[in-house]
Design an enzyme around this catalytic site. Structure first.
Site, PDB file in Angstrom:
ATOM      1  N   ASN A 142       0.817  -1.202   0.000  1.00 50.30           N
ATOM      2  CA  ASN A 142       0.000   0.000   0.000  1.00 50.30           C
ATOM      3  C   ASN A 142       0.855   1.257   0.000  1.00 50.30           C
ATOM      4  OD1 ASN A 142      -1.871   2.008   0.403  1.00 50.30           O
ATOM      5  ND2 ASN A 142      -2.989   0.947   1.997  1.00 50.30           N
ATOM      6  N   ASP A 143       1.540   1.518   1.113  1.00 50.26           N
ATOM      7  CA  ASP A 143       2.273   2.774   1.217  1.00 50.26           C
ATOM      8  C   ASP A 143       3.388   2.890   0.184  1.00 50.26           C
ATOM      9  OD1 ASP A 143       0.671   3.470   3.372  1.00 50.26           O
ATOM     10  OD2 ASP A 143       1.946   2.379   4.765  1.00 50.26           O
TER      11      ASP A 143
END
Lengths: 116, 524
Positions: free
Chosen positions: B450-451
């Site tokens: 995600n990040d």
């Protein structure tokens, strides 16, 4: 106080030499590690600082038989230090085991590819 | 005195004389040589650990050196000609620790590896702190013969009066660093396995500095107190008593308590993607704490081992920070997870994709790049992932993996995970290569990352991760993101990527989704 600290340094001069050289050696060795190996390396380093177990063994081995505080704390220190050493090396080995099976695979694959 | 004779009879350097003391008793002691071998194996081990081909051997060599040093200490160590006793306790401790250590290390899942390293690191820190507690009590207690009087006798005849305050300083350093490392590692461990939540309050950094400041002042006062008590007593003869025994002891335990508090406060507010950095830093702390033991016992192997790890761990920490384009100060003070998580902007609609549709996309692509993240590790989906990759390759699709340096919870986490599933090295691409390849890629499959693929790192200066290099998957023709839900990632930041027109969301557990994909692709 400063005078006695200075003379402490003087008395331990060669240990201090070891410290300085080890600092640079550690930097030198790590700077060349590919990022692939960062996790196993951290784990391996973690096992190596388990060398603190030697201090725990000395504390335990020198504790007088009637000094229960020293006995109990020393015993605890030996257990914790051993956990650090044994656990650390075994975990690292487990991680690297996977790398080994993998580094053999490309070879065997390329060999079979050639033979085909 | 054996010590003085030794020093006058043989030109032996002072630092290691205690190791060779039993030369006086006529037995040649191999211990210094064993320690030398041990130190060399640590250096060679670390060196070999830095190459994939030799890494495993390097680990075994270091382990061998460690075993040698431990056995040598148990059987050959002499202090003032006296050997160690309490063998029952020592072997019982080694056995208990060894059995638990092997079991824990063998049973742990690949996903829980970072927690395990943190836990073992905490054990080492606690060990160093306990040594300091015992040695301090030994030093200030004044039994009829021995204790401080014998220490002072030794100090006069052997090293001079300075050794006592120097010794106190080393004991305190070992105590503070070891305790901080222990408390911090326990918090990091709890955080990684989800038992402890991020926690921060206003002005926490000031409180942290205050706690550290008070413990340093208390430690300095302690050293000064012991120094002041020793000097006049020495000139007055050997009658030595620490009148301030009460307050000295009290101060020592105050320092211990403050170190625990500092360790907890230090790690508490640091969250999200920064946890690997913290573990690496605490790892080097424990190294330094172990080196303090080296000074305490004039023990070169503890010194080399500890300092090597101390410096190597620091460099590793800095390398990790550099991979995230942030400074260490920023990581430690910037409170990633605890701080505001960016303004929750109005996000658009996301688009979901079904498994059969995703299977078609992948099966008819020419070039696919898989971006693995922590979600892959949690779902233990590495084998399914490799199977999908082989299946696609058999259909003539070129498949590569893009590895972000801090994907997962530790640097190299993904490499280890994929290695477990026998994914060949050459399929793994580093960030720079992958970013060049994305524009010519038909489909990117993001598995639980995600990040590290959040475009906010490039275009939103308000985002906490602004400036971190990311995998620019948005340049590919199509992005399929597998996640369990729309919940934000570990750093708690919304991801704009999911709302882009080229992105499709494929919800579900990574392993189940991959297995369904495999079945579907076989039918395509």
């Amino acid at each position: 106080m400063i005078a006695s600290l200075l003379s402490f340094i003087q008395q331990h001069l060669e240990l201090i030499y070891i410290v300085i050289l080890s600092v640079f050696l550690g930097i030198e060795v790590i700077s060349r590690v590919p990022s692939v190996l960062h996790t196993p390396l951290m784990s391996g380093a973690n096992a190596i600082h388990g060398v603190v177990i030697i201090g725990a063994i000395i504390v335990m081995g020198e504790a007088p038989a009637d000094n229960y505080l020293a006995l109990v704390l020393g015993f605890l220190a030996v257990i914790l230090g051993t956990l650090n050493v044994v656990g650390g090396f075994v975990v690292t080995d487990r991680m690297l085991e996977m790398f080994k099976s993998k580094s053999q695979n490309p070879n065997s694959k390329s060999q079979t590819a050639k033979s085909k | 005195m054996t010590g003085t004779c030794m020093n006058s009879c043989f030109p032996i350097p002072l630092g290691i004389d205690s190791l060779l003391w039993n030369l006086g008793s006529g037995i040649w002691n191999f211990l210094p040589i064993i320690y030398l071998v041990g130190s060399v194996t640590f250096i060679i081990g670390l060196k070999m650990l830095s190459h994939p081909a030799t890494a495993r051997k390097g680990n075994l060599i270091a382990a061998g050196g460690m075993t040698l040093a431990i056995l040598g200490t148990i059987f050959l160590y002499r202090h003032n000609g006296e050997r160690l006793h309490n063998y029952g306790w020592i072997f019982a401790g080694l056995l208990i620790g060894g059995v638990i250590g092997v079991l824990a290390a063998r049973k742990v899942k690949m996903t829980a590896m970072p927690e395990m390293v943190s836990l073992f690191n905490g054990m080492g820190g606690a060990c160093a702190a306990l040594i300091s507690v015992v040695e301090f009590n030994h030093m200030i207690s004044v039994p009829p013969e021995g204790g401080i009087i014998s220490t002072v006798i030794k100090a006069i005849t052997d090293t001079g009066p300075a050794s006592l305050s120097g010794r106190t300083l080393i004991i305190l350093l070992g105590l503070i660093i070891g305790t901080v490392s222990f408390a911090g590692s326990m918090i990091a461990w709890g955080k990684l396995n989800g038992r402890i939540r991020d926690f921060a309050f206003r002005g926490q950094h000031i409180v942290n500095l205050l706690v550290l400041g008070v413990s340093v002042v208390a430690a300095a006062y302690l050293v000064a107190a012991i120094d002041n008590h020793v000097q006049p007593e020495l000139s007055a003869g050997l009658e030595l008593r620490l009148q301030a025994d009460g307050i000295v002891r009290w101060l020592f335990y105050l320092v211990l308590l403050l170190s625990v508090v500092y360790g907890v406060l230090f790690v508490m507010p640091i969250g999200g993607a920064d946890m690997p950095v913290v573990i690496s830093l605490l790892n080097s702390f424990t190294g330094v704490a172990a080196a303090c033991g080296g000074f305490l016992y004039n023990n070169p192997v503890m010194l080399t081992g500890g300092i090597l790890v101390g410096s190597a761990g620091t460099i590793l920490t800095i390398l990790m920070c550099r991979a995230m384009n942030r400074s260490l100060k920023n990581v430690l003070i910037g409170s990633f997870g605890g701080a505001k998580t960016g303004v929750a902007k109005e996000q658009g609609q996301y688009k979901a994709i079904s498994v059969p549709d995703a299977a078609v996309v992948l099966a008819y692509a020419q070039k696919v790049i898989i971006v693995p993240g922590y979600g892959l590790a949690v779902a233990q989906a590495q084998h399914a992932c490799h199977e999908l990759e082989k299946l696609l390759e058999d259909r003539g699709v070129s498949v590569q993996y893009a590895i972000h340096p801090v994907a997962g919870r530790m640097p190299g986490h993904m490499n280890v995970l994929l290695a477990e599933a026998d994914v060949p090295y050459e399929k793994l691409q580093e960030m720079e290569q992958a970013n060049e390849a994305f524009p010519s890629t038909d489909a990117v499959l993001v598995l639980g990352a995600n990040d590290v693929v959040n475009p906010a790192a490039k275009n939103d200066p308000d985002s906490p991760i602004y400036g971190m290099p990311i995998l620019e998957v948005e340049h590919a023709k199509m992005v399929i993101v597998n996640k369990r839900s729309m919940k934000p990632g570990y750093a708690g930041i919304e991801n704009d990527l999911f709302f882009r027109p080229k992105t499709s969301m494929l919800f579900g557990d990574a392993r189940q989704v991959l297995q369904q994909l495999i079945t579907e692709i076989k039918q395509v």
